[in-house]
Design a protein around this motif. Sequence first.
Motif, PDB file in Angstrom:
ATOM      1  N   ASP A 176      59.540  20.495-106.519  1.00  0.00           N
ATOM      2  CA  ASP A 176      59.646  20.024-107.900  1.00  0.00           C
ATOM      3  C   ASP A 176      58.357  19.369-108.392  1.00  0.00           C
ATOM      4  O   ASP A 176      58.289  18.908-109.535  1.00  0.00           O
ATOM      5  CB  ASP A 176      60.804  19.034-108.033  1.00  0.00           C
ATOM      6  N   GLU A 177      57.323  19.324-107.544  1.00  0.00           N
ATOM      7  CA  GLU A 177      56.027  18.754-107.924  1.00  0.00           C
ATOM      8  C   GLU A 177      54.922  19.677-107.430  1.00  0.00           C
ATOM      9  O   GLU A 177      54.187  19.353-106.502  1.00  0.00           O
ATOM     10  CB  GLU A 177      55.849  17.353-107.333  1.00  0.00           C
ATOM     11  N   ALA A 199      65.130  26.601-108.585  1.00  0.00           N
ATOM     12  CA  ALA A 199      64.827  26.667-107.157  1.00  0.00           C
ATOM     13  C   ALA A 199      64.595  25.289-106.567  1.00  0.00           C
ATOM     14  O   ALA A 199      64.920  25.037-105.406  1.00  0.00           O
ATOM     15  CB  ALA A 199      63.600  27.552-106.939  1.00  0.00           C
ATOM     16  N   ALA A 200      64.039  24.373-107.359  1.00  0.00           N
ATOM     17  CA  ALA A 200      63.706  23.039-106.851  1.00  0.00           C
ATOM     18  C   ALA A 200      64.921  22.137-106.707  1.00  0.00           C
ATOM     19  O   ALA A 200      64.832  21.080-106.051  1.00  0.00           O
ATOM     20  CB  ALA A 200      62.677  22.380-107.768  1.00  0.00           C
ATOM     21  N   GLU A 201      66.055  22.520-107.278  1.00  0.00           N
ATOM     22  CA  GLU A 201      67.254  21.692-107.144  1.00  0.00           C
ATOM     23  C   GLU A 201      67.675  21.629-105.673  1.00  0.00           C
ATOM     24  O   GLU A 201      67.904  22.659-105.045  1.00  0.00           O
ATOM     25  CB  GLU A 201      68.388  22.260-108.003  1.00  0.00           C
ATOM     26  N   GLY A 202      67.758  20.456-105.140  1.00  0.00           N
ATOM     27  CA  GLY A 202      68.161  20.284-103.746  1.00  0.00           C
ATOM     28  C   GLY A 202      67.015  20.271-102.761  1.00  0.00           C
ATOM     29  O   GLY A 202      67.242  20.154-101.547  1.00  0.00           O
ATOM     30  N   CYS A 203      65.768  20.389-103.237  1.00  0.00           N
ATOM     31  CA  CYS A 203      64.643  20.342-102.297  1.00  0.00           C
ATOM     32  C   CYS A 203      64.440  18.917-101.795  1.00  0.00           C
ATOM     33  O   CYS A 203      64.737  17.957-102.502  1.00  0.00           O
ATOM     34  CB  CYS A 203      63.366  20.859-102.965  1.00  0.00           C
ATOM     35  N   PRO A 205      62.666  15.407-101.060  1.00  0.00           N
ATOM     36  CA  PRO A 205      61.692  14.713-101.905  1.00  0.00           C
ATOM     37  C   PRO A 205      60.291  14.787-101.320  1.00  0.00           C
ATOM     38  O   PRO A 205      60.115  14.900-100.106  1.00  0.00           O
ATOM     39  CB  PRO A 205      62.218  13.274-101.924  1.00  0.00           C
ATOM     40  N   LYS A 206      59.312  14.706-102.192  1.00  0.00           N
ATOM     41  CA  LYS A 206      57.923  14.777-101.739  1.00  0.00           C
ATOM     42  C   LYS A 206      57.575  13.596-100.837  1.00  0.00           C
ATOM     43  O   LYS A 206      56.674  13.681-100.007  1.00  0.00           O
ATOM     44  CB  LYS A 206      56.990  14.805-102.944  1.00  0.00           C
ATOM     45  N   SER A 207      58.294  12.504-100.989  1.00  0.00           N
ATOM     46  CA  SER A 207      58.039  11.325-100.148  1.00  0.00           C
ATOM     47  C   SER A 207      58.247  11.631 -98.670  1.00  0.00           C
ATOM     48  O   SER A 207      57.698  10.955 -97.799  1.00  0.00           O
ATOM     49  CB  SER A 207      58.950  10.170-100.573  1.00  0.00           C
ATOM     50  N   ALA A 208      59.041  12.667 -98.381  1.00  0.00           N
ATOM     51  CA  ALA A 208      59.282  13.027 -96.982  1.00  0.00           C
ATOM     52  C   ALA A 208      58.029  13.576 -96.317  1.00  0.00           C
ATOM     53  O   ALA A 208      57.958  13.685 -95.094  1.00  0.00           O
ATOM     54  CB  ALA A 208      60.392  14.073 -96.907  1.00  0.00           C
ATOM     55  N   PRO A 261      58.933  19.313 -94.313  1.00  0.00           N
ATOM     56  CA  PRO A 261      60.401  19.262 -94.468  1.00  0.00           C
ATOM     57  C   PRO A 261      60.924  20.372 -95.391  1.00  0.00           C
ATOM     58  O   PRO A 261      60.304  20.681 -96.414  1.00  0.00           O
ATOM     59  CB  PRO A 261      60.642  17.882 -95.091  1.00  0.00           C
ATOM     60  N   VAL A 262      62.051  20.948 -95.032  1.00  0.00           N
ATOM     61  CA  VAL A 262      62.681  22.001 -95.838  1.00  0.00           C
ATOM     62  C   VAL A 262      64.189  21.783 -95.882  1.00  0.00           C
ATOM     63  O   VAL A 262      64.748  21.051 -95.066  1.00  0.00           O
ATOM     64  CB  VAL A 262      62.384  23.413 -95.270  1.00  0.00           C
ATOM     65  N   ALA A 263      64.810  22.448 -96.847  1.00  0.00           N
ATOM     66  CA  ALA A 263      66.275  22.480 -96.945  1.00  0.00           C
ATOM     67  C   ALA A 263      66.717  23.933 -96.943  1.00  0.00           C
ATOM     68  O   ALA A 263      66.253  24.727 -97.762  1.00  0.00           O
ATOM     69  CB  ALA A 263      66.745  21.782 -98.222  1.00  0.00           C
ATOM     70  N   ALA A 264      67.586  24.293 -96.021  1.00  0.00           N
ATOM     71  CA  ALA A 264      68.080  25.670 -95.919  1.00  0.00           C
ATOM     72  C   ALA A 264      69.298  25.822 -96.829  1.00  0.00           C
ATOM     73  O   ALA A 264      70.432  25.579 -96.423  1.00  0.00           O
ATOM     74  CB  ALA A 264      68.430  25.997 -94.476  1.00  0.00           C
ATOM     75  N   LEU A 265      69.068  26.206 -98.080  1.00  0.00           N
ATOM     76  CA  LEU A 265      70.147  26.313 -99.062  1.00  0.00           C
ATOM     77  C   LEU A 265      70.716  27.723 -99.150  1.00  0.00           C
ATOM     78  O   LEU A 265      71.863  27.895 -99.550  1.00  0.00           O
ATOM     79  CB  LEU A 265      69.637  25.859-100.437  1.00  0.00           C
TER      80      LEU A 265
END
Length: 377
Positions: A176-177, A199-203, A205-208, A261-265
């Motif tokens: 999202d950034e 696509a960025a919904e649920g990613c 956070p960049k802080s990770a 970091p990733v999210a497997a959506l």
Amino acid sequence: MSEYQWIAFRAIDAPVSPANLEYMHKQSSRAEITPWSFENTYTYSDFRGNVLEMLRRGYDFHLHYADFGIRKLAIRLPWGLPDPAAAKPYVNKREITFVKDPAGPGGILEIQPFYEPDSFELDMNCEDLLEELLPLRDELQGGDLRPLYLMSLAVACDAEHDPEEAVEGPVPAGLDELTDAQEALAEFYGLSDSLLKAAAEGCPPKSAIGKLGQSHAAWLGQQTDAAKNAWLLKLMLDDGAAVRSELLFKYRSDQPATTWPVAALGRTIAKLEAVAELHSQAARREADAKAARVRAERLTAIAKNPEKFLRETERLVAVRSSHEYAEAAKLLADLRDALSGTDREGLAEQQARKLKEMNPTLRLLAAALRKEGFALK
């Protein structure tokens, strides 16, 4: 009918050596070739050079654009993919490939989705776009998975994939950034803002991602003064990009890679496109509401001082230009709307007739006024 193609290469880490520059000249008889760049435009023929070998021999970045559907990138990674396991879900054996060098850890990342001719147009010229894309190489070498996700999303959205069956890759943190280079990559492959937002919904956070910098600092503190002095000396004598690339490779070789970091959506492209359409509709409603507010403010300003705008229509007509005639007619149309329902609502019609009577030979002016609905006698 001619076809347009643009071929370009760029060297980033260091200029191409004189010996390898001779090889580059053999790849095209008409290209503009320097130790840092290679460019050529084709309208009736094709580029027949060896892209992989040109990258192995000194160039680091390649772009091939053609208006009949080619949008290819090839990026030389001298130390290979920083985290092959993390990159694996995005790299396939067809549209996105990583071709390892015959010797050493390096390789070349290639991407080429399939598009129908003239599927969509670029809003900027290819040379400007290439310059914006170049930082992608540094991002990839740093372990950023967002470029790989965008590449895989472009492939999944291309003309050869069924949106009901094609599934996105793992969604990386910070999607999202996006960086400027990543936004240019999305533009190159026609990924809309609404699709990127979906696509960025649920990613994550960049802080990770912040712990990566701390890990780098800890690793540098463990290096000997002799090693650090050698890197500093090389930095003074060489290009900084090459030194950074070598440092990152050494860093990842000394310890397990800190995976982005990733999210497997696992969303299908059809689902993403459905969400994107909702975002697009919301954006259009917001844009329409903003336009309505701006227009209301403009009409209020016109109604407060109509004489000012009457004088402006006369100034525009005096320029004697079709563009200014159209602007004057539009201004009178706004004046008509602004004064509608007031005791001066006929003022715009009077001014239109006045302009026509003062300029009886200006047919384009009369046409512009009629286009805005003014009935001229």
